[in-house]
Motif scaffolding. Sequence first.
Motif: not given
Length: 230
Positions: A63-70, A126-138
């Motif tokens: 259930g954890v999403s793969q995170q794209e490198e950005v 609760d976010a709409s996705v599950k992530l492996e690493a924490s993120e700050l989105r802005f």
Amino acid sequence: MTNPSPDSSYDEARVARRKHEHERQAVVFGVIIAFLAVCGIFALAMFTGSLVGPFQREFTVVGVSQQEEVPAPCLPEVEGQPDGALPLPYANVKVNALNASTSQGVAKAFETVLVERGFTVLELGDASVKLEASELRFGKKGIVAAYTLAAQFPSSRLVLDDRTGETVDLLVGEEFDKPLDVEDVEIAADEPLTNAENCVPASEITPKERLEFDTDVAEEASGEPEVAEG
């Protein structure tokens, strides 16, 4: 002419049989030793990273999403701050604390820490996705706010999205780290912030679509993880 005795014939047969057995054992042991040597070389290559196994893959949580490198966006120029953007007062940083992991109560625990430190928490959810690493989105208007908040969570990824306001979403991922202790936070009100490594001007980044989140979460989650200052 003297005929060989029966005992002599038996001895010769026994010697021949033993010789044959020894030869067969030598072949078997040789094959085994060669196989073990190959296995050892293969294992050493995998251990040192020289060779990747055919079935090697990272362990992931269902259930954890793969995170794209950005790339992280660089700090903008701020009028009246020629030496670089200064941190915002914590109260001016508006945060949504969002659970993006399979653990329960994580967002609530982080909200408590942020409020104690003076940040303004707008939403808990609760976010709409599950992530492996924490993120700050802005968004572009929230870059300085995000950098100010990132000083508390230096391992969190900085991700630019398409929102138009100044809020910052803290998405607490599966492998979240606790916030730094207050005395270890390396920012000061009168010292310019430092750009993230390998940052890119915001104008050169294609923003991600802002994630949706659900605010219908329990105020007091059971089994709340401890993330307060150590």
